[in-house]
Design an enzyme around this catalytic site. Structure first.
Site, PDB file in Angstrom:
ATOM      1  N   SER A  42     -16.643  -2.809 -13.262  1.00 60.17           N
ATOM      2  CA  SER A  42     -16.950  -4.104 -13.872  1.00 60.17           C
ATOM      3  C   SER A  42     -18.241  -4.711 -13.322  1.00 60.17           C
ATOM      4  O   SER A  42     -18.733  -5.693 -13.869  1.00 60.17           O
ATOM      5  CB  SER A  42     -15.792  -5.079 -13.622  1.00 60.17           C
ATOM      6  OG  SER A  42     -15.585  -5.244 -12.227  1.00 60.17           O
ATOM      7  N   TYR A  99       0.824  -1.213   0.000  1.00 58.86           N
ATOM      8  CA  TYR A  99       0.000   0.000   0.000  1.00 58.86           C
ATOM      9  C   TYR A  99       0.859   1.265   0.000  1.00 58.86           C
ATOM     10  O   TYR A  99       0.434   2.291  -0.556  1.00 58.86           O
ATOM     11  CB  TYR A  99      -0.996  -0.023   1.167  1.00 58.86           C
ATOM     12  CG  TYR A  99      -2.168  -0.938   0.866  1.00 58.86           C
ATOM     13  CD1 TYR A  99      -3.184  -0.532   0.010  1.00 58.86           C
ATOM     14  CD2 TYR A  99      -2.231  -2.221   1.377  1.00 58.86           C
ATOM     15  CE1 TYR A  99      -4.235  -1.367  -0.312  1.00 58.86           C
ATOM     16  CE2 TYR A  99      -3.282  -3.064   1.071  1.00 58.86           C
ATOM     17  CZ  TYR A  99      -4.283  -2.639   0.228  1.00 58.86           C
ATOM     18  OH  TYR A  99      -5.328  -3.476  -0.106  1.00 58.86           O
ATOM     19  N   HIS A 116     -14.959   2.513  -0.493  1.00 59.28           N
ATOM     20  CA  HIS A 116     -13.901   1.519  -0.252  1.00 59.28           C
ATOM     21  C   HIS A 116     -12.683   2.125   0.437  1.00 59.28           C
ATOM     22  O   HIS A 116     -11.615   1.517   0.441  1.00 59.28           O
ATOM     23  CB  HIS A 116     -13.493   0.849  -1.573  1.00 59.28           C
ATOM     24  CG  HIS A 116     -14.536  -0.081  -2.122  1.00 59.28           C
ATOM     25  ND1 HIS A 116     -14.466  -0.675  -3.360  1.00 59.28           N
ATOM     26  CD2 HIS A 116     -15.710  -0.520  -1.582  1.00 59.28           C
ATOM     27  CE1 HIS A 116     -15.529  -1.437  -3.565  1.00 59.28           C
ATOM     28  NE2 HIS A 116     -16.308  -1.350  -2.502  1.00 59.28           N
ATOM     29  N   GLN A 176     -15.849   3.756  -5.778  1.00 55.31           N
ATOM     30  CA  GLN A 176     -15.134   2.589  -5.233  1.00 55.31           C
ATOM     31  C   GLN A 176     -13.633   2.842  -5.250  1.00 55.31           C
ATOM     32  O   GLN A 176     -12.861   2.043  -4.735  1.00 55.31           O
ATOM     33  CB  GLN A 176     -15.441   1.350  -6.073  1.00 55.31           C
ATOM     34  CG  GLN A 176     -16.901   0.963  -6.094  1.00 55.31           C
ATOM     35  CD  GLN A 176     -17.183  -0.036  -7.207  1.00 55.31           C
ATOM     36  OE1 GLN A 176     -17.080  -1.244  -7.015  1.00 55.31           O
ATOM     37  NE2 GLN A 176     -17.543   0.459  -8.376  1.00 55.31           N
TER      38      GLN A 176
END
Ligand code: OAD
Length: 240
Positions: A182, A56, A114, A96
């Site tokens: 998606s 990260y 998110h 997101q």
């Protein structure tokens, strides 16, 4: 096609793809180099926190070298100008994405369901702090001093953020638009069904048909930097 007053826009990785940020599921995407279960679960963090924090750190550093693209800018323009075109009209942006390109483009009414790369979350005191540097060297929490910071990013199996606000916005929506996602990850992928159940107009803008593409009233296929400014122009011109 008539337009309503309150627009909810859901965005996914496809909106940031043309800014140079990898999508998740495309070939060469994020999970190609790191298996999701190696980096994006609470279990992975317990098992190998160094790997997860370094991963990260790399992503956090990378997004700070990227710039918002024409799609991010167009959505910010819609939020600013829509209430001038439709009295009382609102634009709620639910993303997101964990990058900060929407806010850098000027979006304000924004929900990061998110989480956010540029936040750190202290597991000792639960406070969030703006964080642009690394976490893998175990820095102290600026609020409580504990060395217990983790990325403020949703991992698989965790509850998305601000779902009550999202459902509230969906309840009041007159139009739902999904861009660059998606449709593989719930609950975001289920928002189109809520919109349909509420009789709300639905539109998808994506490079490929998403998994729930046939649930939308209309699906436009192409790159976000072309489709989103075009759609925003239509909305503000009142031609759609
Ligand atoms: P995906 O990688 O699953 O999907 C990206 C979508 O964007 C695909 O449908 C592409 O066709 C489309 N796309 C790619 N380039 C595009 C472009 N230039 N213009 C328009 N569309 C484009 O990403 P998401 O749907 O955002 O969650 O993934 C959802 C969640 O899965 C992520 O937030 C992440 C991941 O697991 C967590 O980390 C919790």
């Amino acid at each position: 096609m008539s337009t309503g007053r309150n627009i909810v826009v859901l965005t996914g990785a496809g909106v940031s793809a043309e800014s140079g940020i990898d999508t998740f599921r495309a070939e060469g995407g994020l999970w190609e180099n790191h298996r999701v279960e190696d980096v994006a679960t609470p279990e992975a963090f317990s098992r190998d926190p160094d790997l997860v924090l370094r991963f990260y750190d790399m992503r956090r550093a990378a997004i700070q070298t990227k710039e918002p693209n024409a799609a991010h800018h167009a959505l910010a323009r819609l939020e600013a100008e829509w209430p001038r075109r439709v009295v009382g009209g609102t634009v709620t942006l639910v993303t997101q994405n964990v990058d900060d390109l929407h806010e850098r483009a000027g979006s304000f009414n924004l929900i990061h369901m998110h989480g956010e790369h540029l936040n750190a979350w202290c597991r000792a005191c639960e406070m969030r702090s703006v964080w642009t540097g690394a976490l893998s060297h175990r820095p102290q929490c600026p609020q409580c001093g504990a060395r217990a910071l983790r990325p403020d990013i949703l991992w698989f199996g965790e509850m998305p953020y601000r779902m009550a606000d999202i459902y509230d916005a969906m309840h009041n929506a007159d139009m739902f638009v999904s861009i660059g996602t998606s449709g593989a990850v719930y609950p975001a992928a289920g928002l189109v069904r809520i919109a349909r159940d509420n009789g709300v107009q639905t539109l998808e803008l994506n490079l490929d048909p998403s998994q729930g593409s046939d649930l939308f009233d209309e699906s436009r296929i192409g790159p976000a930097t072309r489709l989103v400014p075009g759609w925003v122009d239509e909305m503000l011109a009142g031609t759609k």
